[in-house]
Design a protein around this motif. Structure first.
Motif, short mmCIF file in Angstrom:
data_model
loop_
_atom_site.label_atom_id
_atom_site.label_comp_id
_atom_site.label_asym_id
_atom_site.label_seq_id
_atom_site.Cartn_x
_atom_site.Cartn_y
_atom_site.Cartn_z
N TYR A 90 -7.14 4.75 -2.95
CA TYR A 90 -5.75 5.08 -2.59
C TYR A 90 -4.86 3.83 -2.62
N HIS A 91 -4.86 3.13 -3.77
CA HIS A 91 -3.99 1.96 -3.90
C HIS A 91 -2.68 2.37 -4.58
N ARG A 92 -1.68 1.52 -4.40
CA ARG A 92 -0.39 1.78 -5.01
C ARG A 92 -0.45 1.46 -6.51
N PRO A 93 0.20 2.28 -7.32
CA PRO A 93 0.16 2.05 -8.77
C PRO A 93 0.63 0.64 -9.13
N GLY A 94 -0.17 -0.03 -9.94
CA GLY A 94 0.20 -1.35 -10.41
C GLY A 94 -0.06 -2.47 -9.43
N ASN A 101 -3.97 -2.45 1.50
CA ASN A 101 -2.53 -2.52 1.20
C ASN A 101 -2.12 -1.34 0.34
N GLY A 102 -2.70 -0.16 0.64
CA GLY A 102 -2.52 1.01 -0.21
C GLY A 102 -1.31 1.85 0.11
N ILE A 103 -1.41 3.13 -0.23
CA ILE A 103 -0.25 4.03 -0.17
C ILE A 103 0.09 4.46 1.25
N GLY A 104 -0.84 4.30 2.20
CA GLY A 104 -0.56 4.68 3.58
C GLY A 104 -0.71 6.17 3.84
N ILE A 105 -0.60 6.53 5.11
CA ILE A 105 -0.78 7.92 5.55
C ILE A 105 0.38 8.29 6.46
N PRO A 106 1.00 9.46 6.27
CA PRO A 106 2.07 9.89 7.18
C PRO A 106 1.57 9.96 8.63
N ALA A 107 2.41 9.59 9.57
CA ALA A 107 2.00 9.53 10.98
C ALA A 107 1.51 10.87 11.50
N ASP A 126 0.98 2.31 7.94
CA ASP A 126 2.40 2.23 7.60
C ASP A 126 2.56 2.87 6.23
N LEU A 127 3.25 4.00 6.18
CA LEU A 127 3.37 4.75 4.94
C LEU A 127 3.97 3.88 3.84
N GLY A 128 3.26 3.84 2.71
CA GLY A 128 3.72 3.08 1.56
C GLY A 128 3.39 1.60 1.62
N LEU A 129 2.74 1.13 2.70
CA LEU A 129 2.46 -0.30 2.84
C LEU A 129 0.98 -0.62 3.07
N ALA A 130 0.36 0.02 4.06
CA ALA A 130 -1.01 -0.38 4.41
C ALA A 130 -1.64 0.65 5.33
#
Length: 395
Positions: free
Chosen positions: A284-288, A311-317, A362-366
């Motif tokens: 679940y890493h961020r593209p690129g 440091n991936g895409i994160g999970i909604p709270a 943290d959604l979109g960060l880690a």
């Protein structure tokens, strides 16, 4: 039309003065209490043994056996220990009242008594008694429900194991023939259009094989339990990275780890735990953006607290609890392939090892997955890891 009055409670009055018995019996009977009387301690104990009341009103000064002795006898028996006892006595010294409470009394009324006071104290103790009985009944029902649920879960796990095991052979036959057709397509003149149908059969068959494999892992956590042993988590981590070497290489992941401790547990299950969590961090890493994954550990409240940080895409709270439930997925197969079993397996493994597992993100960060394992008895928490060692990308 006749209506039944609700039972208010049964009361045993113990007093060697007939006039007191008459007054109290009539007063309480008029209020719909079920009243019994005894003129001495021995008869009182016989009455309680025959039909335990909800409350005892007990005089102190009686021949042969005084009220203190009667109360001590009641409290010494498991069957009668919970029956509340209100002392009703002409003794007005503090020492007498203190002794009454010391032997197990719940209240003390001084003679001559006021009827309203007796009624109020009696009703108060009977209300407590009724609530205690309701709580005991509810606890018993909850215990029964828990036992039924536990038995149902065990049966479900066993069923999942048997079904998954029995599905493997026919599925292997299907995928085997699909692979054979593709291998021999030139010899059997397999048309291009037919090949387009065979490829999805093979892909879906392999995905179903992986689902069955994960279901077997999930069911075995509860039914196939190996003995616990001392385990070096550094070795577990090395084996995990070796198993995931292809995925690590393809994603360009860099994984670092502190020196890990010894723990006491099931070697295969802890290996599955590390592999599931690190595999998720890689996937679940961020593209690129290549995955940056850190494995940490620290002593906390007689446990080792491990962390898998990425440091991936994160999970909604609002989804952080849902992800530990079986078959719960946050993404489509096209986005991130999977079957929603891996984290459910992790939770079952941690439950078996008497630890906790949770996630912070943290959604979109880690994202950081944490889990705890008891500190190995022969090991001191003073070996807290200090040095972080880098693990290079496999070449």
């Amino acid at each position: 039309m006749n209506s039944l009055k609700p039972e208010k409670g049964s009361i045993l009055i113990v007093d060697d003065t007939p006039d007191n018995l008459r007054v109290l019996s009539a007063t309480l009977g008029d209020r719909d209490y079920d009243v019994q009387c005894a003129i001495n301690g021995k008869l009182a104990l016989m009455a309680v043994a025959n039909q335990p009341p909800d409350l005892v009103l007990l005089d102190i000064k009686m021949p042969e056996m005084d009220g203190y002795q009667v109360c001590e006898a009641l409290k010494s028996q498991q069957k009668t220990a919970d029956i509340p006892v209100i002392f009703l006595s002409a003794l007005d010294d503090v020492i007498d009242k203190v002794k009454a409470f010391a032997v197990g009394g719940v209240d003390y009324i001084t003679k001559p008594f006021q009827v309203e006071e007796v009624l109020a104290r009696v009703e108060h103790q009977l209300t407590i008694r009724r609530l205690q009985k309701q709580l005991q009944n509810q606890n018993f029902r909850l215990q029964q429900l828990n036992e039924d649920l536990k038995r149902s879960n065990q049966e479900l796990e066993q069923f999942a194991y048997i079904v998954s095991h029995d599905l493997q052979q026919p599925l292997q036959t299907i995928t085997g023939f699909a692979e054979l057709m593709l291998t021999l397509k030139s010899q059997i003149n397999l048309e291009e259009e037919a090949e387009e149908y065979v490829l999805p059969i093979l892909d879906e068959g392999m995905r179903l094989q992986q689902l069955i494999k994960n279901l077997l892992h999930y069911s075995r956590v509860g039914t196939k339990q190996a003995a616990f042993e001392a385990i070096d988590c550094n070795i577990i981590l090395e084996e995990t990275l070796s198993n995931l070497s292809l995925a690590i290489q393809e994603s360009g992941a860099i994984i670092t780890s502190e020196k890990l401790p010894m723990v006491f547990g099931d070697r295969l299950q802890l290996g599955q735990l590390f592999q599931n969590l690190i595999a998720n961090a890689v996937k679940y890493h961020r593209p690129g953006i290549p995955p940056q994954i850190t494995v940490s550990v620290m002593p906390k409240n007689q446990n080792w607290q491990f962390g898998i940080h990425d440091n991936g895409i994160g999970i909604p709270a609002d989804k952080t609890q849902r992800i530990f439930q079986i078959f719960q997925r946050l993404h489509t197969q096209q986005e991130y392939p999977g079957n929603g079993i891996g984290l459910a397996i992790c939770r079952k493994i941690i439950d078996r090892h008497r630890g906790d597992i949770w996630v912070e993100s943290d959604l979109g960060l880690a994202t950081s997955f944490y889990f705890t394992l008891p500190i190995y008895e022969s090991q001191s928490p003073s070996i807290t890891p200090e040095i972080t060692t880098a693990r290079n990308r496999p070449s």
